[in-house]
Enzyme design. Sequence first.
Site: not given
Lengths: 512, 512, 512, 512
Positions: D170, D289
């Site tokens: 991220e 994820e």
Amino acid sequence: MLSKKIAGSNMKKQYTANQSVTFNNNATFCVGTGRLGLGLQKEYIDQLRLVQSEIGFKHMRGHGLFNEDLAIYQERRGFDGVLQAVEYNFTYLDLLFDSWLELGIKPFIELGFMPHAIASGTQDVFYWKGNVTPPRDYADWAALVQATLRHLLIRYGDTAATFPVEVWNEPNLGGFWKDADRAEYFKLYDVTARAVKEVDARFRIGGPAICGVDDTTWMRDFLDYVRDNAVPLDFITRHLYDISLPVTDGRYGYPTLTPLRLATGETERTRAIIDDYDEFRGMEIHVTEFNTSYSPRTPLHDTNINAAYICYLLSKLGDDCASYSYWTFGDIFEEQGVPFTPFHGGFGLVANGGIPKPTFYAFKFFSDLGDGDCVLRTDDCIVLKTDGGYRGVAWNISPASERDDLEITVALPDAAERVLVTRTVDETTCNPLKLWHDIGEPQYPSKSQTELLRASAKPLIASQPVTGAEFTLTLNPNAIVYFELSPVVSETDWGFDYERSVAVEYTVFTDR
Amino acid sequence: MLSKKIAGSNMKKQYTANQSVTFNNNATFCVGTGRLGLGLQKEYIDQLRLVQSEIGFKHMRGHGLFNEDLAIYQERRGFDGVLQAVEYNFTYLDLLFDSWLELGIKPFIELGFMPHAIASGTQDVFYWKGNVTPPRDYADWAALVQATLRHLLIRYGDTAATFPVEVWNEPNLGGFWKDADRAEYFKLYDVTARAVKEVDARFRIGGPAICGVDDTTWMRDFLDYVRDNAVPLDFITRHLYDISLPVTDGRYGYPTLTPLRLATGETERTRAIIDDYDEFRGMEIHVTEFNTSYSPRTPLHDTNINAAYICYLLSKLGDDCASYSYWTFGDIFEEQGVPFTPFHGGFGLVANGGIPKPTFYAFKFFSDLGDGDCVLRTDDCIVLKTDGGYRGVAWNISPASERDDLEITVALPDAAERVLVTRTVDETTCNPLKLWHDIGEPQYPSKSQTELLRASAKPLIASQPVTGAEFTLTLNPNAIVYFELSPVVSETDWGFDYERSVAVEYTVFTDR
Amino acid sequence: MLSKKIAGSNMKKQYTANQSVTFNNNATFCVGTGRLGLGLQKEYIDQLRLVQSEIGFKHMRGHGLFNEDLAIYQERRGFDGVLQAVEYNFTYLDLLFDSWLELGIKPFIELGFMPHAIASGTQDVFYWKGNVTPPRDYADWAALVQATLRHLLIRYGDTAATFPVEVWNEPNLGGFWKDADRAEYFKLYDVTARAVKEVDARFRIGGPAICGVDDTTWMRDFLDYVRDNAVPLDFITRHLYDISLPVTDGRYGYPTLTPLRLATGETERTRAIIDDYDEFRGMEIHVTEFNTSYSPRTPLHDTNINAAYICYLLSKLGDDCASYSYWTFGDIFEEQGVPFTPFHGGFGLVANGGIPKPTFYAFKFFSDLGDGDCVLRTDDCIVLKTDGGYRGVAWNISPASERDDLEITVALPDAAERVLVTRTVDETTCNPLKLWHDIGEPQYPSKSQTELLRASAKPLIASQPVTGAEFTLTLNPNAIVYFELSPVVSETDWGFDYERSVAVEYTVFTDR
Amino acid sequence: MLSKKIAGSNMKKQYTANQSVTFNNNATFCVGTGRLGLGLQKEYIDQLRLVQSEIGFKHMRGHGLFNEDLAIYQERRGFDGVLQAVEYNFTYLDLLFDSWLELGIKPFIELGFMPHAIASGTQDVFYWKGNVTPPRDYADWAALVQATLRHLLIRYGDTAATFPVEVWNEPNLGGFWKDADRAEYFKLYDVTARAVKEVDARFRIGGPAICGVDDTTWMRDFLDYVRDNAVPLDFITRHLYDISLPVTDGRYGYPTLTPLRLATGETERTRAIIDDYDEFRGMEIHVTEFNTSYSPRTPLHDTNINAAYICYLLSKLGDDCASYSYWTFGDIFEEQGVPFTPFHGGFGLVANGGIPKPTFYAFKFFSDLGDGDCVLRTDDCIVLKTDGGYRGVAWNISPASERDDLEITVALPDAAERVLVTRTVDETTCNPLKLWHDIGEPQYPSKSQTELLRASAKPLIASQPVTGAEFTLTLNPNAIVYFELSPVVSETDWGFDYERSVAVEYTVFTDR
């Protein structure tokens, strides 16, 4: 006393590992078992688990598939005793083969003996009373065989079709087949082979499962019959035992061992006979039983010399045979009744209580040896080339009158920084029979005695650096050794010094 | 090279097993562990399981109960950073102690070090940064201690009240307690001991947990303080290490060993000091750490001489001490960082990968020895009387310059038909360090290398009949031997003849 | 179809839990087993492991100690057939009892049947042919009994002396004892009891092991004989079955159940007879077999109604009896031959394949119930007081014509914040027989079918808060329920809100 | 209260199972884990073992490969603090990945975060302080990455080359990558991808591992960069969470769920962007994820509605994505600190203590579903054709305001004698959160409470015969159901009658 050795009585041998030897390692293709009904027992499965975890056989063969304790053949009768229906009950067979397959071992099916209900006579064999007479009606027998194989196909699918199928056991002995009636056996084989192929042509079928009595005439007559009658035949089976007639004392027998030059004579002769037929030349021989002694009460089985002798056979039998099934993996075995003691000369690689015998390690060592590029084979060792090194097995068969240490030096084509790691099973490092003897030959060892025996039955592991272009193995009498000679690249950590680590001194206090 | 031995350099000793020696075998009361947070690891538990299954310690002590990784002390703060509440989190502590108790081992609680959040300073110790400063406010510390003990009582009931409690670790070293401030430690002890007793008077409390630096003055000052201030004290704790300052090379240290005559000097002096006080005479001493070397990077720990030296200590320390906790059971340990190699001179009885070191067997042998009627104790063996026989441990501490075989003959008051069963750990039978060295000191052994190392680390079991009123043990350099001399009543089965079983010959064919 | 229920057919009952009821929970003292020789089997031990891990019986009783498959009695004969020696072989007995004791279960020894070699006749019982005739010579029998008990004392020490000993099985039936000869049995009992006590007076001995045929006269005659001849007697044994004569169809029998008011009539009468004798008043009765049906081919055994009926018996039998041994723990059982299917109406708590039947949970629930302060016992529930709460078992026996839901409301003397946790076994939550039926009643279920059946045979666990001074249980037809009503102190974490946790909505997007 | 349901509020749906739907079941390709260092813990491995035995994921991805607790990057410094050497320590990494591979799960490697020693700044993330700044010198980073991959190749051979490699986590959030600096991430990706391919071109490399913030511009910029600079790229990674911003209370957050029509919007957009590039069209997307909530303190995770919602996603995500890795398999997780309670809204499929949450079964059901011929897919069910039958999963997502039972009737093209076996997880059959709540939300459940919770968390298994050409499933609110509709051939044994077996009556005594 065997533990003494005449000083200086070393035998030295010098070999060179540069041959290109054909070596077929079929040591783990098959192993024998006590009658199948015993396979329901927990102790049997515990012993088998040990064997499979360390050795890993692919197939297992034993008697008694159709014995009453497995309860396959059943009859439903009215109160008047009239037969209403034949039923086949596979409850126990499923328990049995499920547990085998869970342990990675598949059946090598021996069809036999005869359910009493369909037998033509009452003659039986063994403490557990296997009926050894032909069927009253061959149709009943064929139906039983077919129902069983069909059930296996349903339960295990394609895997079942890879179970080899053998017809009966040692029909050349009157004890195993009424009158050792040759024609009757050929009929049995004929009916059975055709019935099996009818179920599924993928089943491989073989016989005549004979031992070494009249074996050459039996073999030729069998092959003639099969050829002349166009009976299906996929492989040949026979047995091999390598002892003289034992001298008996009480429950036990004490034989002598066949000299090495004659040890594989029977299989060599069988090979020659088969290859004599155009139709059968090169056909697989499966030795569906072999051992030193053919009696389950031969203390020889529990000794270190047995292990050394078996190593020799494992190094040779692959020349002629596709498999050779050691009779048997464990000592849950009832042919002569239930054993009174853990060591009793049983066939097993494992004594009751889960104690590995020396011969267990003969198989483990040949299992670890695996296949590969064989560069040396002699009467006392075998060496394979590996990636950067060598591995092998050595043995020192030492009859009571020839107990020498054996020093084998093997010259190599190449020198390198290597380590020689050995696993040694000999009379001092791994000899549970002696320990059991020394503690009084207890009939029913306590839990702690059994644990002691188990703990004692381990190879001694040792290592030594080898830098030159040869290495040396020293074998005590009846030792067997598995060795690996592997390249070493040192990864010494920052500041670590092995020699300094172990060379510790006491502190010197000058004024304290 | 240590594997060589000067020919004929045998040492012979003759003893008589008819003494009545006081021998307190406290070898298994307690063992040490890497910091408690490491106890959450699987490899740690696997090593502990091995230790417990073979040795069976009753208690375990280690640092770091209040370290951040166990996460007990927690603060709840608002977005403004203002403290709203102190919370205690026992999630990990429960995982830890649940797994200990499942393996039959109870905590010997060491209270320490200081949570950073309530510490008065930032000084820390070890790679894992245990804070070694006093609390900013002793009330916070006492609350933490009390909350923890109360939780243990709730979770484990009466069992929790049997966990001994020790205050801090080695406060006599500035590295473990800021400035080694004696008065400050006495305050810590005072506050803590009273807080503990307030929770439950059944908790036994002890200190001062010192090592051998200024130990006599520390001990006297501590006892004076406790007496003068009527502080609760149930037992005395201290540490014992028996080496010189190591010479270092890279990551490793190479020390010398304290001579035997001085090896237990520190505990003897502590005993004398305590017994000097009317109030404390006879009070239990718990050696909450001991080993040869105090550094986790001392290859000595991994050697056979370490095992032999520890045997000596285990035979002696019970004279003055209620327990002596080997530092540590396993090699999951991070004081100097994460080890780079399986053998790295760590404190553990077990090397990473589950490989028992020789010293593992020193403890196993004293665990198997148990309690009983001691009839012989010397600098190299101990013998207990059993029902009809004897059992004992012998060892042969052999510094590099004194490498002799040791032959111990023990005269007995009685002759009988017996068997001597020995389990031998020496440089040739059970020396995983040497094997690891020979295969190149691999940093990250493969699975098969680790299995080889594990398999190699077993005692050799041997047996021999003993009929007279003496028996003899032969020990290679640095060997340790556990032996049992047990009565034998032979149960030979009908016809079984061991000598005949193993004396096999080849068959003689005259005309074949 | 039983799964339908007439709407609104609820039965409501209201009880008050404030009694003080004598309740002796002897549910786990003893359980029955198929003949001992089957105990060597792996599947048997796997089933026993399951039973012991969930229920935990203390003793186990079965037939066939002296049957040929355990091979205890052996004769050594020469080639001329002349008896040279009698031998006792305990190899298999040790395997058997070692494995029992490892699982925490001790033998309740039943002495029988007669080894063929020492029997006076050939009459036998069962598929496995237990000889039911008196010994030719009682001395042979006594020697066998004594040798066996002496061996047990050697192997298991004092523990062996706690194995109760019972003489024979159901001698009041001609099928189990030739001609049901009363005088002959008394002789057997007499000889045996004295032989047992001669070995070790600590062995407790009992008889006459009868079932419900002529039981009152047998019992009186037996007690008279024992009293008149001063024969040792420590406890009384008998059997109890609670069905009508089954209607048979093929292999199976379909009986009706004894009404509850008569279900324990036989044991009550036995109690009365014993207490009639001054010498025997209060003597322990051990019901060494009980079940609904006495046939191992009664599908009733596999149903939920069987579980509910057994719950009733477990709540009552302790009034008169020191134990009541469910016949049997598992379905490895051969009295009528080897079962053809996993569900076949066998006696077992566990079906072959390791599948718990509903009745398994009747015993688990009474095992979990344990002892305590009984405050309510009715025909459909039992409640014990605990620390701050209650625990109990409820059941709803529902014959086909009386299938109602049962709603039991129990008034309590005290209100508190509590939780009611129930474990329910009924026709919808735990009914492996129905599942097996629905999938086609497979004879030899595949591994995945067996796993499905096992997974299906679990109680449903549910919970509900209870705040007032009563709680309510709702039981479907033939349900059995174990419940615990425990105090609750909420430990809600900071900000956790259960109701809010589960009341989730979709996000509403106004402009997307 | 959610346990109430408005009477008669059933929803009925009628479907026909005759479509041919593309359904890619990638549910088990990958799963997430707490930071890798936690993988050394025993409880973590115990939870993983449970997950693997029931579900069987192929890969696992988590943060913290280079975090200090795994201790890979090490520096050797002199006493003067000068760097002497960089060392890589793989002791813990080997422990970790060895244990993964033993459980049949391979790493999906995420390269990150930055070892503090080579980081350019001190910014970190999480309780466990992962450094999120770029390297001071990219050469140090590349060397670390290469050393690690080379070690894996040495240890695991060709297998290692099948571990996918992802760069960072991220980076589009400033919290995970300093300033969310796009150009700096592209540099990191560039250097890393080339370094990885230099070690072994077989490693597949991917990025940019972004979540749903600025994701469309990030994705396009990333693809532009990779294309323009010819950087290796084998697959695209991104994340997916489907909730609104949670409302927080204390430690916990309470979000709403994205409506189904928008749930897979982000992955669909990513697919469209990729397919817009000629160079990347069809390139695999790995969702590294996904979950409902992105916070490990969201009680929603522990509920039944979470399981139902995840079922929907598992039925859809395979349309665009090669994998979707549920974040995470277990609750050993420390991003927000150590949990105070077993149920705390963690990401795990398994709660601490080994308790499966409802969502565990969403994955188990899709794992059991496997691949095959999809004949029906709707918003509440999926059906595959099997050999002679059907199998599928159904779910009933029921927000608090829409709590209806759902009745799904599926019309089939063929009628047959079949059985419908269902495994149901809903609020009454498998709801450990509710049980934990009812017993008081204990922070540290006792062993028996944990066992109760575990035992309660099982699907209810039921069966019913189906004869026609349709079948019906009834789902309570938030139920998920796995079902198999299989052909039945009855093998009823001789005389066995199920209906008669269960229809038992009491015996009628007329005159007793």
